[in-house]
Write a protein that holds these residues in place. Sequence first.
Motif, PDB file in Angstrom:
ATOM      1  N   GLY A 340      43.657 -53.965   0.357  1.00 52.78           N
ATOM      2  CA  GLY A 340      43.578 -52.515   0.464  1.00 52.78           C
ATOM      3  C   GLY A 340      44.909 -51.815   0.603  1.00 52.78           C
ATOM      4  N   TYR A 341      46.010 -52.548   0.481  1.00 53.01           N
ATOM      5  CA  TYR A 341      47.352 -51.966   0.584  1.00 53.01           C
ATOM      6  C   TYR A 341      48.091 -52.210  -0.720  1.00 53.01           C
ATOM      7  CZ  TYR A 341      46.297 -51.485   5.524  1.00 53.01           C
ATOM      8  OH  TYR A 341      45.704 -51.133   6.703  1.00 53.01           O
ATOM      9  N   SER A 342      48.487 -51.139  -1.383  1.00 56.68           N
ATOM     10  CA  SER A 342      49.100 -51.235  -2.707  1.00 56.68           C
ATOM     11  C   SER A 342      50.559 -50.813  -2.650  1.00 56.68           C
ATOM     12  CB  SER A 342      48.350 -50.334  -3.698  1.00 56.68           C
ATOM     13  OG  SER A 342      46.981 -50.683  -3.747  1.00 56.68           O
ATOM     14  N   PRO A 343      51.423 -51.477  -3.436  1.00 52.99           N
ATOM     15  CA  PRO A 343      52.851 -51.119  -3.408  1.00 52.99           C
ATOM     16  C   PRO A 343      53.083 -49.719  -3.951  1.00 52.99           C
ATOM     17  CG  PRO A 343      52.391 -52.713  -5.164  1.00 52.99           C
ATOM     18  CD  PRO A 343      51.146 -52.591  -4.366  1.00 52.99           C
ATOM     19  N   GLN A 344      53.840 -48.932  -3.216  1.00 55.75           N
ATOM     20  CA  GLN A 344      54.205 -47.582  -3.649  1.00 55.75           C
ATOM     21  C   GLN A 344      55.710 -47.424  -3.507  1.00 55.75           C
ATOM     22  OE1 GLN A 344      51.859 -44.454  -2.010  1.00 55.75           O
ATOM     23  NE2 GLN A 344      53.097 -42.805  -2.862  1.00 55.75           N
ATOM     24  N   ARG A 345      56.318 -46.856  -4.543  1.00 55.18           N
ATOM     25  CA  ARG A 345      57.768 -46.701  -4.558  1.00 55.18           C
ATOM     26  C   ARG A 345      58.161 -45.351  -3.973  1.00 55.18           C
ATOM     27  NH1 ARG A 345      60.313 -50.352  -8.145  1.00 55.18           N
ATOM     28  NH2 ARG A 345      62.065 -48.909  -8.404  1.00 55.18           N
ATOM     29  N   PHE A 346      59.084 -45.399  -3.046  1.00 57.16           N
ATOM     30  CA  PHE A 346      59.707 -44.191  -2.513  1.00 57.16           C
ATOM     31  C   PHE A 346      61.146 -44.197  -3.027  1.00 57.16           C
ATOM     32  CE2 PHE A 346      56.026 -44.508   0.041  1.00 57.16           C
ATOM     33  CZ  PHE A 346      55.771 -43.259   0.610  1.00 57.16           C
ATOM     34  N   HIS A 347      61.463 -43.232  -3.888  1.00 56.95           N
ATOM     35  CA  HIS A 347      62.729 -43.247  -4.615  1.00 56.95           C
ATOM     36  C   HIS A 347      63.829 -42.529  -3.849  1.00 56.95           C
ATOM     37  CE1 HIS A 347      61.055 -44.857  -8.381  1.00 56.95           C
ATOM     38  NE2 HIS A 347      59.960 -44.201  -8.038  1.00 56.95           N
ATOM     39  N   LEU A 348      65.021 -43.128  -3.879  1.00 57.10           N
ATOM     40  CA  LEU A 348      66.206 -42.461  -3.353  1.00 57.10           C
ATOM     41  C   LEU A 348      66.530 -41.277  -4.257  1.00 57.10           C
ATOM     42  CD1 LEU A 348      66.229 -45.228  -1.924  1.00 57.10           C
ATOM     43  CD2 LEU A 348      68.705 -45.294  -2.285  1.00 57.10           C
ATOM     44  N   GLN A 349      66.948 -40.175  -3.643  1.00 56.67           N
ATOM     45  CA  GLN A 349      67.190 -38.929  -4.370  1.00 56.67           C
ATOM     46  C   GLN A 349      68.581 -38.394  -4.041  1.00 56.67           C
ATOM     47  OE1 GLN A 349      64.772 -37.553  -6.328  1.00 56.67           O
ATOM     48  NE2 GLN A 349      63.048 -38.864  -5.754  1.00 56.67           N
ATOM     49  N   PRO A 350      69.077 -37.457  -4.852  1.00 62.47           N
ATOM     50  CA  PRO A 350      70.335 -36.796  -4.488  1.00 62.47           C
ATOM     51  C   PRO A 350      70.204 -36.061  -3.159  1.00 62.47           C
ATOM     52  CG  PRO A 350      69.730 -36.329  -6.778  1.00 62.47           C
ATOM     53  CD  PRO A 350      68.548 -36.996  -6.145  1.00 62.47           C
ATOM     54  N   SER A 351      71.346 -35.847  -2.534  1.00 66.57           N
ATOM     55  CA  SER A 351      71.428 -35.100  -1.266  1.00 66.57           C
ATOM     56  C   SER A 351      70.640 -35.749  -0.152  1.00 66.57           C
ATOM     57  CB  SER A 351      70.947 -33.646  -1.471  1.00 66.57           C
ATOM     58  OG  SER A 351      71.709 -33.002  -2.480  1.00 66.57           O
ATOM     59  N   GLY A 352      70.470 -37.082  -0.207  1.00 64.87           N
ATOM     60  CA  GLY A 352      69.862 -37.812   0.895  1.00 64.87           C
ATOM     61  C   GLY A 352      68.366 -37.645   1.006  1.00 64.87           C
ATOM     62  N   ALA A 353      67.700 -37.283  -0.071  1.00 66.63           N
ATOM     63  CA  ALA A 353      66.251 -37.126  -0.027  1.00 66.63           C
ATOM     64  C   ALA A 353      65.568 -38.449  -0.393  1.00 66.63           C
ATOM     65  CB  ALA A 353      65.811 -36.012  -0.967  1.00 66.63           C
ATOM     66  N   LEU A 354      64.274 -38.527  -0.059  1.00 66.02           N
ATOM     67  CA  LEU A 354      63.441 -39.689  -0.378  1.00 66.02           C
ATOM     68  C   LEU A 354      62.086 -39.156  -0.806  1.00 66.02           C
ATOM     69  CD1 LEU A 354      63.360 -42.906  -0.143  1.00 66.02           C
ATOM     70  CD2 LEU A 354      62.149 -42.503   2.010  1.00 66.02           C
ATOM     71  N   SER A 355      61.586 -39.651  -1.955  1.00 68.48           N
ATOM     72  CA  SER A 355      60.357 -39.074  -2.482  1.00 68.48           C
ATOM     73  C   SER A 355      59.655 -40.082  -3.378  1.00 68.48           C
ATOM     74  CB  SER A 355      60.677 -37.808  -3.286  1.00 68.48           C
ATOM     75  OG  SER A 355      59.553 -37.352  -3.999  1.00 68.48           O
ATOM     76  N   THR A 356      58.347 -39.918  -3.510  1.00 61.63           N
ATOM     77  CA  THR A 356      57.606 -40.751  -4.466  1.00 61.63           C
ATOM     78  C   THR A 356      57.898 -40.325  -5.897  1.00 61.63           C
ATOM     79  OG1 THR A 356      55.692 -39.282  -4.219  1.00 61.63           O
ATOM     80  CG2 THR A 356      55.743 -41.267  -2.849  1.00 61.63           C
TER      81      THR A 356
END
Length: 539
Positions: A340-356
């Motif tokens: 029930g747990y699936s891999p999800q990518r949280f991407h590094l972003q410019p200006s120190g952000a993190l997002s799917t």
Amino acid sequence: MNMISHLLQRWLKLPPPVTRNLAVQRDLRVPMPDGAELLADRWAPRSGGEALPTALIRCPYGRRGVLAMAMARPLAERGFQVLIQSTRGGFGSGGAFDPLRQEREDGLATLDWVIKQPWFGGSIVLVGVSYMGYVQWAVADALPPEVKAMIPQVTESALTLEFLRKDGMSLETPFGWGALIAVQERPLAMLRQPFQAKKIRRALSTLPLNQADVAAVGRRSDYIQDILTHDADAPRWAGLDHSDRVAQVTVPVSSIGGWYDIFLPGQLRDFRILQEAGRPARVTVGPWTHTAFNNTGVLEAIEFGLAHARGEQPPHRLPVRLFVMGEEAWRDFETWPPPGYSPQRFHLQPSGALSTETAGDSVPDRYRYDPADPTPAAGGVVMNGGGRVDNGSLEARADVLTYTSDALEEDVEVIGEVGAEIWFRSSLPYADVFVRLCDVDPGGRSANVCDGLVSLSGAEEITRATVKLWPTAYRFKRGHRIRVQVSSGAFPRYARNPGTGESRATATTLRAADQEVYHDSAHRSAVILPIRSAGSTGQ
């Protein structure tokens, strides 16, 4: 002694004892096939002990004092007779102590001796933490039928080898352990431990590292020289990896680990091997570090081990019991990793952000790593101390990059194996990439969840660094933020990378490097989290 018994019961929150009236036979001589004799102490109720199951503890740290009181006494008061034996070459046992190498032969000979004793009650349970758990795996595929269960705690079947990976040497733990065993029989060793710990920490900065043992303990240590010179796959370590024995184990096994324990990945691997082989096994993982002593092992020996020793079944529970940090609650599952747990990518972003979301065009982030002033370790996975800590000082350093999500609109539950893919380039061919997952609360405090490191060669070219972080079970609460740190070290937990490609044992030159982390559309750096899927019960 009754006062100590009462204090232990209260401290460990143990059920009342069957008896507090114990007798201890000291210095029983256990013969080995090569003629050496290993010494053991037998703890048992003063009357009726001969009929009880035997809890066997084989230990390199001695048989007396706090160790015996905390392990042998509670079990001997609650249904076992306990044999605690000093392993070869220490605390009066004969032969030479050659860490990890003789435990199979000595362990099998000890089991054979126990079964022949007039006080033997017909069944044996193997118990013990760390090295005392490793010696269980060393004999696990060749146990006599009198052995009814194993309870290895904060340990795994290959032990030292995880620390000696070519692609990421964990320095502090094997070095610190080597220094510990080198001085543990010196007068007043226990009282001198705080002073000794400071000496070890200073010694870890010695160049070349192959002189650090003398700085730490005043003499050469064969074990420390070995860990500095030989990687995990070197012939020197042949025979120390018992993971190939795990699938052959037929007795019930209950493993106990901690999310910040040094042996957790190997311990979960051992459990998976048992489960996939259809063996009777269960695992418990709490919010503990390696030396966080708690009552779980004693309670499991009583509930699980004693039941099997008597031919009974322990109370039913699912095979996997996990403490979900953040939620701060225990949950039970069928398998590891749980469904029930699936891999999800949280991407590094410019200006120190993190997002799917994936990033578009961007320039890489840069920092300078100087091994002469290495990025320090803060909490996390170490032999002594560690765990969850405030990462504020670490994240304020110029050689640590951080990427942080927006405040979460709902809880995010992460349970399973965690990884990262970081697109990276260095001004030098040799570099490390350290990645840490953190939870940032609404007040801005950043606490570490799990982390990992990989060493690269050819790092002067843009390279995808694949980093395996520690497994975890963590719930990021609504209103919190998920943070990822990227740096090039966590010293002295990991050996500092000198940047020259020289042997870690003999390197004397330290070269600073300019590092780049990419997060554009062609280089999608990300942390990969096993996220609970919508509609899953997760238990």
